[in-house]
Design an enzyme around this catalytic site. Structure first.
Site, PDB file in Angstrom:
ATOM      1  N   ARG A   2      38.678  48.574  81.344  1.00 62.67           N
ATOM      2  CA  ARG A   2      39.525  48.446  80.156  1.00 62.67           C
ATOM      3  C   ARG A   2      40.900  47.867  80.504  1.00 62.67           C
ATOM      4  O   ARG A   2      41.509  48.213  81.494  1.00 62.67           O
ATOM      5  CB  ARG A   2      39.685  49.839  79.546  1.00 62.67           C
ATOM      6  CG  ARG A   2      40.450  49.879  78.244  1.00 62.67           C
ATOM      7  CD  ARG A   2      40.418  51.288  77.682  1.00 62.67           C
ATOM      8  NE  ARG A   2      41.078  52.230  78.574  1.00 62.67           N
ATOM      9  CZ  ARG A   2      42.356  52.582  78.477  1.00 62.67           C
ATOM     10  NH1 ARG A   2      43.119  52.040  77.559  1.00 62.67           N
ATOM     11  NH2 ARG A   2      42.863  53.451  79.304  1.00 62.67           N
ATOM     12  N   ARG A   6      46.011  43.455  81.547  1.00 62.88           N
ATOM     13  CA  ARG A   6      47.397  43.926  81.585  1.00 62.88           C
ATOM     14  C   ARG A   6      48.148  43.515  82.845  1.00 62.88           C
ATOM     15  O   ARG A   6      49.362  43.668  82.919  1.00 62.88           O
ATOM     16  CB  ARG A   6      47.463  45.440  81.415  1.00 62.88           C
ATOM     17  CG  ARG A   6      46.804  46.246  82.526  1.00 62.88           C
ATOM     18  CD  ARG A   6      46.866  47.718  82.197  1.00 62.88           C
ATOM     19  NE  ARG A   6      46.188  48.513  83.203  1.00 62.88           N
ATOM     20  CZ  ARG A   6      46.146  49.839  83.181  1.00 62.88           C
ATOM     21  NH1 ARG A   6      46.737  50.496  82.212  1.00 62.88           N
ATOM     22  NH2 ARG A   6      45.514  50.504  84.117  1.00 62.88           N
ATOM     23  N   ARG A  15      52.414  40.520  74.445  1.00 65.27           N
ATOM     24  CA  ARG A  15      52.675  41.893  74.019  1.00 65.27           C
ATOM     25  C   ARG A  15      54.162  42.190  73.865  1.00 65.27           C
ATOM     26  O   ARG A  15      54.531  43.237  73.313  1.00 65.27           O
ATOM     27  CB  ARG A  15      52.094  42.873  75.044  1.00 65.27           C
ATOM     28  CG  ARG A  15      50.639  43.275  74.858  1.00 65.27           C
ATOM     29  CD  ARG A  15      50.394  44.191  73.672  1.00 65.27           C
ATOM     30  NE  ARG A  15      51.371  45.251  73.563  1.00 65.27           N
ATOM     31  CZ  ARG A  15      51.376  46.381  74.279  1.00 65.27           C
ATOM     32  NH1 ARG A  15      50.420  46.592  75.188  1.00 65.27           N
ATOM     33  NH2 ARG A  15      52.295  47.301  74.096  1.00 65.27           N
ATOM     34  N   ASP A  51      42.497  51.177  72.428  1.00 67.65           N
ATOM     35  CA  ASP A  51      42.977  52.384  73.084  1.00 67.65           C
ATOM     36  C   ASP A  51      42.201  53.561  72.521  1.00 67.65           C
ATOM     37  O   ASP A  51      41.770  53.534  71.352  1.00 67.65           O
ATOM     38  CB  ASP A  51      44.467  52.600  72.853  1.00 67.65           C
ATOM     39  CG  ASP A  51      45.022  53.709  73.732  1.00 67.65           C
ATOM     40  OD1 ASP A  51      45.469  53.417  74.862  1.00 67.65           O
ATOM     41  OD2 ASP A  51      44.980  54.883  73.296  1.00 67.65           O
ATOM     42  N   TYR A 126      43.791  65.387  74.538  1.00 71.23           N
ATOM     43  CA  TYR A 126      45.056  64.875  74.018  1.00 71.23           C
ATOM     44  C   TYR A 126      45.483  65.640  72.775  1.00 71.23           C
ATOM     45  O   TYR A 126      46.673  65.964  72.599  1.00 71.23           O
ATOM     46  CB  TYR A 126      44.938  63.383  73.708  1.00 71.23           C
ATOM     47  CG  TYR A 126      45.053  62.500  74.917  1.00 71.23           C
ATOM     48  CD1 TYR A 126      46.209  62.485  75.693  1.00 71.23           C
ATOM     49  CD2 TYR A 126      44.005  61.671  75.303  1.00 71.23           C
ATOM     50  CE1 TYR A 126      46.318  61.674  76.813  1.00 71.23           C
ATOM     51  CE2 TYR A 126      44.100  60.855  76.423  1.00 71.23           C
ATOM     52  CZ  TYR A 126      45.258  60.866  77.169  1.00 71.23           C
ATOM     53  OH  TYR A 126      45.359  60.066  78.282  1.00 71.23           O
TER      54      TYR A 126
END
Length: 317
Positions: A2, A6, A15, A51, A126
Site C-alpha cells: 500500500r 509515497r 499531495r 486508507d 483504532y
C-alpha cells in the site's frame, strides 16, 4: 504494498496542501497517485490508493488523519451505546471510490488493480484506542472483558470492510487485499476465538468474485489461521522467511512478500542478495507475489525500487 508511491517526488508534489482523507475522496487524485508507481517502476499490478479509515469516515465516524501520528478518533468506542454510531456501509456512501476504481481500470488497461481495505481487528483497535497504540490496552480490555460487545463491534466492522472491498470489485478491481496492521499483537488462540470469523466475513463478501490477499504485521504465529479466514494469498512480513512461512501454511496458499523495506537503504549488493534469496524461497510455495514485507518507507530512493523490480523480472523464469 500500500502507498508504494509515497516515496516518489511526484507523489509529494501532487499531495502538497491536500489532506490524506481529502486525497482519498478525490477520484482524479486517487487515479494519479495509484498510477505513479506503475508508471515509474513498471510493476505487475497497481494497489488502490486509500486508507483504512476511509470507510469509517464514510459512515460518519469523526476521524482525522494526523500527520506523523495516524488516525485519531474524536470519541473512542468503549460502550454498547457506541455501536449506534456505526451504521452499515452502502455503495452510495462512497461514490468517489466507485468513480476512482472505474477511472483506474480504464487507465491501467491490462494491468490489474488490487483493491484495499482494513481488517475488522485493526479498525476496531483504532476506534477503541482512539488512535495508534503500542500496547492496545483498551482494545484487549474490551475484547477480554466484554467479548459479546467486542464481537458485535467487529461484526459491524466486518460488514464495513467487506462492503468497501465489494464496491471496488464491482467497479472493476481484479483482486483485493485485507490489511490487518495490528493483529500481530494477539496470540493465536485469541485470534481464532475473537478475530478470525470477522475477517472471514469481510473476505467472503468478495472471495467468490476475485482472488484475495490477507496481510498482517508481526503475524508469524497467525499465518495459517489468517489463510483459513478465507484468503487465497497470505502476506508474510519480513520477520519470517518464506521457506518457514510456506511450511507453516502448507500447500494450499500462495504467499506475498517479503523484503525488509529498510534493506532498500543498504548497498545494492546487499539488496540484490536478499532479493535473490526471497525469489528462491518463494519458488517453494504454490505461488509467490514478490513484494516488500511492509510498506515502502517515504525516504526510500525510488531508483532502488525500480532496480528491484527489474531484478525480479530477470529472475522470473
Amino acid at each position: 504494498m500500500r502507498q508504494a508511491g509515497r516515496s516518489l517526488p511526484e507523489y509529494r508534489e501532487i499531495r502538497a496542501g491536500t489532506g490524506m482523507l481529502e486525497a482519498c475522496r478525490t477520484p482524479d487524485l486517487v487515479t494519479e497517485i495509484t498510477l505513479q508507481p506503475v508508471r515509474r517502476h513498471h510493476v505487475d499490478a497497481a494497489i488502490f490508493f486509500s486508507d483504512i479509515v476511509v470507510p469509517l469516515a464514510a459512515v460518519g465516524i469523526d476521524v482525522e488523519l494526523v500527520a506523523g501520528v495516524g488516525p485519531v478518533v474524536a470519541e473512542p468506542f468503549r460502550t454498547r451505546a457506541d455501536l449506534n454510531r456505526l451504521p452499515e456501509l452502502t455503495p452510495d456512501a462512497v461514490p468517489y471510490i466507485t468513480e476512482a476504481v472505474r477511472q483506474l481500470v480504464a487507465a491501467l488497461g491490462d494491468t490489474p488493480l488490487i483493491g484495499f481495505a482494513g481488517a475488522p481487528f485493526t479498525l476496531a483497535s483504532y476506534l477503541v484506542e482512539g488512535g495508534p497504540s503500542r500496547h492496545h490496552e483498551h482494545t484487549k480490555a474490551l475484547m477480554y472483558g466484554d467479548p459479546q460487545l467486542w464481537h458485535d463491534l467487529c461484526a459491524r466492522l466486518a460488514q464495513i470492510s467487506g462492503a468497501f472491498l465489494q464496491v471496488q470489485v464491482e467497479a472493476g478491481a481484479s483482486a483485493v487485499q485485507l490489511f490487518d496492521s495490528w493483529v500481530g499483537a494477539l496470540p493465536l488462540s485469541t485470534y481464532q476465538a475473537q478475530v478470525q470469523e470477522h475477517s472471514a466475513v469481510a473476505l467472503a463478501m468478495v472471495r467468490e468474485q476475485v482472488p484475495t490477499i490477507h496481510f498482517g504485521v508481526g503475524t508469524a504465529e497467525l499465518l495459517r489461521a489468517m489463510g483459513d479466514a478465507g484468503a487465497d494469498v497470505v502476506g508474510v512480513d519480513y520477520r519470517l522467511s518464506l521457506t518457514e512461512a510456506t511450511r507453516r501454511l502448507g500447500p494450499r496458499y500462495a504467499v506475498q512478500g517479503n523484503l525488509d523495506p529498510a534493506l532498500l537503504f543498504a548497498p545494492w549488493e546487499v539488496v540484490e542478495r536478499e532479493v535473490r534469496r526471497i525469489v528462491t524461497e518463494g519458488r517453494t510455495a504454490p505461488g509467490h507475489i514478490f513484494n516488500l514485507g511492509h510498506g515502502v518507507l517515504p525516504s526510500t530512493d525510488p531508483d532502488v525500487l525500480t532496480r528491484v523490480v527489474e531484478l525480479v523480472r530477470s529472475l522470473d523464469t
